[in-house]
Motif scaffolding. Sequence first.
Motif, PDB file in Angstrom:
ATOM      1  N   GLU A 191       0.826  -1.205   0.000  1.00  0.00           N
ATOM      2  CA  GLU A 191       0.000   0.000   0.000  1.00  0.00           C
ATOM      3  C   GLU A 191       0.862   1.256   0.000  1.00  0.00           C
ATOM      4  N   LEU A 192       2.103   1.134   0.431  1.00  0.00           N
ATOM      5  CA  LEU A 192       3.043   2.260   0.406  1.00  0.00           C
ATOM      6  C   LEU A 192       3.706   2.399  -0.963  1.00  0.00           C
ATOM      7  N   GLY A 193       3.366   1.517  -1.894  1.00  0.00           N
ATOM      8  CA  GLY A 193       3.944   1.568  -3.236  1.00  0.00           C
ATOM      9  C   GLY A 193       5.246   0.805  -3.362  1.00  0.00           C
ATOM     10  N   VAL A 194       5.541  -0.059  -2.390  1.00  0.00           N
ATOM     11  CA  VAL A 194       6.781  -0.839  -2.402  1.00  0.00           C
ATOM     12  C   VAL A 194       6.421  -2.319  -2.468  1.00  0.00           C
ATOM     13  N   TYR A 195       7.088  -3.037  -3.362  1.00  0.00           N
ATOM     14  CA  TYR A 195       6.802  -4.462  -3.501  1.00  0.00           C
ATOM     15  C   TYR A 195       7.276  -5.218  -2.265  1.00  0.00           C
ATOM     16  N   SER A 196       6.448  -6.154  -1.783  1.00  0.00           N
ATOM     17  CA  SER A 196       6.807  -6.958  -0.624  1.00  0.00           C
ATOM     18  C   SER A 196       6.493  -8.415  -0.900  1.00  0.00           C
ATOM     19  N   GLN A 197       7.384  -9.297  -0.487  1.00  0.00           N
ATOM     20  CA  GLN A 197       7.123 -10.716  -0.618  1.00  0.00           C
ATOM     21  C   GLN A 197       7.402 -11.409   0.704  1.00  0.00           C
ATOM     22  N   ILE A 198       6.723 -12.542   0.909  1.00  0.00           N
ATOM     23  CA  ILE A 198       6.843 -13.298   2.148  1.00  0.00           C
ATOM     24  C   ILE A 198       7.747 -14.497   1.902  1.00  0.00           C
ATOM     25  N   VAL A 199       8.699 -14.706   2.812  1.00  0.00           N
ATOM     26  CA  VAL A 199       9.570 -15.882   2.716  1.00  0.00           C
ATOM     27  C   VAL A 199       9.556 -16.596   4.060  1.00  0.00           C
ATOM     28  N   GLU A 237       1.173 -18.591 -14.587  1.00  0.00           N
ATOM     29  CA  GLU A 237       0.427 -18.010 -13.476  1.00  0.00           C
ATOM     30  C   GLU A 237       0.769 -16.530 -13.339  1.00  0.00           C
ATOM     31  N   PRO A 238       0.169 -15.691 -14.176  1.00  0.00           N
ATOM     32  CA  PRO A 238       0.565 -14.274 -14.211  1.00  0.00           C
ATOM     33  C   PRO A 238       0.139 -13.454 -13.004  1.00  0.00           C
ATOM     34  N   LEU A 239      -0.742 -14.001 -12.145  1.00  0.00           N
ATOM     35  CA  LEU A 239      -1.228 -13.248 -10.982  1.00  0.00           C
ATOM     36  C   LEU A 239      -0.575 -13.713  -9.688  1.00  0.00           C
ATOM     37  N   LYS A 240       0.427 -14.562  -9.778  1.00  0.00           N
ATOM     38  CA  LYS A 240       0.958 -15.211  -8.581  1.00  0.00           C
ATOM     39  C   LYS A 240       1.694 -14.255  -7.637  1.00  0.00           C
ATOM     40  N   GLU A 241       1.945 -13.019  -8.066  1.00  0.00           N
ATOM     41  CA  GLU A 241       2.571 -12.034  -7.177  1.00  0.00           C
ATOM     42  C   GLU A 241       1.544 -11.158  -6.466  1.00  0.00           C
ATOM     43  N   LEU A 242       0.249 -11.354  -6.755  1.00  0.00           N
ATOM     44  CA  LEU A 242      -0.769 -10.395  -6.312  1.00  0.00           C
ATOM     45  C   LEU A 242      -1.694 -10.949  -5.239  1.00  0.00           C
ATOM     46  N   PHE A 243      -2.156 -10.048  -4.369  1.00  0.00           N
ATOM     47  CA  PHE A 243      -3.229 -10.354  -3.439  1.00  0.00           C
ATOM     48  C   PHE A 243      -4.565 -10.075  -4.133  1.00  0.00           C
ATOM     49  N   LYS A 244      -5.653 -10.555  -3.510  1.00  0.00           N
ATOM     50  CA  LYS A 244      -6.974 -10.450  -4.131  1.00  0.00           C
ATOM     51  C   LYS A 244      -7.349  -9.002  -4.440  1.00  0.00           C
ATOM     52  N   ASP A 245      -7.103  -8.096  -3.493  1.00  0.00           N
ATOM     53  CA  ASP A 245      -7.483  -6.708  -3.730  1.00  0.00           C
ATOM     54  C   ASP A 245      -6.669  -6.111  -4.881  1.00  0.00           C
ATOM     55  N   GLU A 246      -5.426  -6.576  -5.041  1.00  0.00           N
ATOM     56  CA  GLU A 246      -4.594  -6.101  -6.150  1.00  0.00           C
ATOM     57  C   GLU A 246      -5.088  -6.658  -7.480  1.00  0.00           C
ATOM     58  N   VAL A 247      -5.605  -7.893  -7.458  1.00  0.00           N
ATOM     59  CA  VAL A 247      -6.174  -8.479  -8.673  1.00  0.00           C
ATOM     60  C   VAL A 247      -7.396  -7.680  -9.114  1.00  0.00           C
ATOM     61  N   ARG A 248      -8.203  -7.259  -8.158  1.00  0.00           N
ATOM     62  CA  ARG A 248      -9.373  -6.437  -8.498  1.00  0.00           C
ATOM     63  C   ARG A 248      -8.926  -5.107  -9.121  1.00  0.00           C
ATOM     64  N   GLU A 249      -7.885  -4.516  -8.526  1.00  0.00           N
ATOM     65  CA  GLU A 249      -7.356  -3.259  -9.065  1.00  0.00           C
ATOM     66  C   GLU A 249      -6.823  -3.473 -10.484  1.00  0.00           C
ATOM     67  N   LEU A 250      -6.126  -4.583 -10.690  1.00  0.00           N
ATOM     68  CA  LEU A 250      -5.608  -4.911 -12.015  1.00  0.00           C
ATOM     69  C   LEU A 250      -6.747  -5.076 -13.019  1.00  0.00           C
ATOM     70  N   GLY A 251      -7.827  -5.738 -12.591  1.00  0.00           N
ATOM     71  CA  GLY A 251      -8.983  -5.922 -13.465  1.00  0.00           C
ATOM     72  C   GLY A 251      -9.565  -4.603 -13.925  1.00  0.00           C
ATOM     73  N   ARG A 252      -9.626  -3.638 -13.010  1.00  0.00           N
ATOM     74  CA  ARG A 252     -10.133  -2.303 -13.380  1.00  0.00           C
ATOM     75  C   ARG A 252      -9.202  -1.648 -14.410  1.00  0.00           C
ATOM     76  N   GLU A 253      -7.893  -1.771 -14.169  1.00  0.00           N
ATOM     77  CA  GLU A 253      -6.912  -1.190 -15.102  1.00  0.00           C
ATOM     78  C   GLU A 253      -7.039  -1.803 -16.497  1.00  0.00           C
ATOM     79  N   LEU A 254      -7.427  -3.087 -16.538  1.00  0.00           N
ATOM     80  CA  LEU A 254      -7.535  -3.802 -17.816  1.00  0.00           C
ATOM     81  C   LEU A 254      -8.888  -3.591 -18.485  1.00  0.00           C
ATOM     82  N   GLY A 255      -9.788  -2.855 -17.833  1.00  0.00           N
ATOM     83  CA  GLY A 255     -11.071  -2.525 -18.455  1.00  0.00           C
ATOM     84  C   GLY A 255     -12.183  -3.511 -18.213  1.00  0.00           C
TER      85      GLY A 255
END
Length: 515
Positions: free
Chosen positions: A27-35, A364-382
């Motif tokens: 949400e701060l605009g920085v990519y984060s991953q869990i290990v 698996e092109p969405l494997k870096e995203l959380f659900k809310d980010e997928v929704r945001e991506l869907g809006r960006e894609l129209g």
Amino acid sequence: MEQKHDTVIVLDFGAQYSQLIARRVRELGVYSQIVPFNTSAEEIKKIAPKGIIFSGGPASVSQEGSPRPDKEIFSLGIPVLGICYGLQVMSLVLGGHVTCPEKKEYGIANINILRESKLLKGVSDLSQVWMSHGDSVDKIPEGFVTVADTPNCPYTVVEDSKRSFYGVQFHPEVAHSLDGQKMLSNFVLDICNAKADWNMGNFINEAIESIRKEVGDGQVLCGLSGGVDSSVAAVLIHRAIGDKLVCVFVNNGMLRKNEAQNVLDLFGKHFNMRLQYADAEDAFLSALKGKTDPEDKRKTIGKLFVDTFYNEARKCGDITHLAQGTLYPDIVESKSPFGGPTSTIKSHHNVGGLPEDLKWKLLEPLKELFKDEVRELGRELGLPEELVDRHPFPGPGLGVRCIGEVTKERLDTLRDVDAIFIDEIRKAGLYHEIWQALADLLPVKSVGVQGDERTYREVCTLRAVTSQDAMTADWYHLPYDVMQRCASRICNEVKGVNRVLYDITSKPPATIEWE
């Protein structure tokens, strides 16, 4: 996808909030991953993160076998923030001491700021935070100082500013910690100096480049369900490779009202995708005839779906890749020492159960995203808002909401009930407050009076719940006037129903779905 952004990693010690921490960083605009907590310093070095966050965890650090990080992490010169268990284990590894005091701290507390700190810049004294710990640090490591305390916790915030090591005994990632996001911002953007360049526009461009490179001259098969994940994945892949993507859409006869036609219109006509449509309603209804056991129904629907999908796939030419709408939480769960068993292909709604000797490569092109980010991506894609913001929908569809035997007549009745319920909660502006809204048709008939006639028709139940992750859920307190409109419209407009109930059971003891 090759990572081109500054990254902050979350070292997962089994906390229920690990994914929330990563989301807050994004949400701060920085990519984060869990290990996983046992990721070696060498592996972390390859990721080259700008910062590391130690998550909380359910274990006690004094417990034998409790998780520990690789001590060499502290020699990498990378800023570290320890949260709750993360603070305790960092203190222990660096020479401090942790005890289990008589007074525990759970719930709201107010921090008393003792000195200036980069971590608490802009945070007000006595700021409210959320505590949840039994153990406490009773001796901080050499080089650390106390920044803030509470009456029950002398080391609420500690730091070694020279080495950029910070620790908090509370959970800044939860909403109850009022300045928590400010603290995370201070750590990520100021202390770690991470660039805030993680956004959907950049993600789309990088994903398209990555998909084209991965697929090359091949051809991708995508199982399209009309749900959020598969729809967003399909549109993204189509934007990258056009007609080298072919989608298979199986109509099992258990979709919502007008859904099959909506999918065909949106993806076939609007997006001009190659769409292989299998109208298998009769086959599914025939297979389900006489079946009433919920698990038997689910297995029957699942097996026939896979068989139908695989048969349609054979008509699609030379396939090299199978696309799935796998999300980041699915990947994390499969890899985490605290998660479930590794699963390459998710069950049912993402074409689970395909042959083990499948020759296709997974895409698996969405494997870096959380659900809310997928929704945001869907809006960006129209994609249309009503699809992007759609509530979760079970893989077996209305087959598990048509309680008892599934027939065409009962499904059509349920489709009408469901459509009215969803329409009314949207009109009332409540759709986004509800995690999931659903209607079930019960194998129970009741006497009614409609017009001047006595009727004997089926009973339906409406259910709406709030939830964070579907593990637990509470019933949504639907306003009485909305209930009344739903009941009135259903009894007036749906021929097969003369009584409407509202389900007020939480999970547990009940599940969200009835079957």
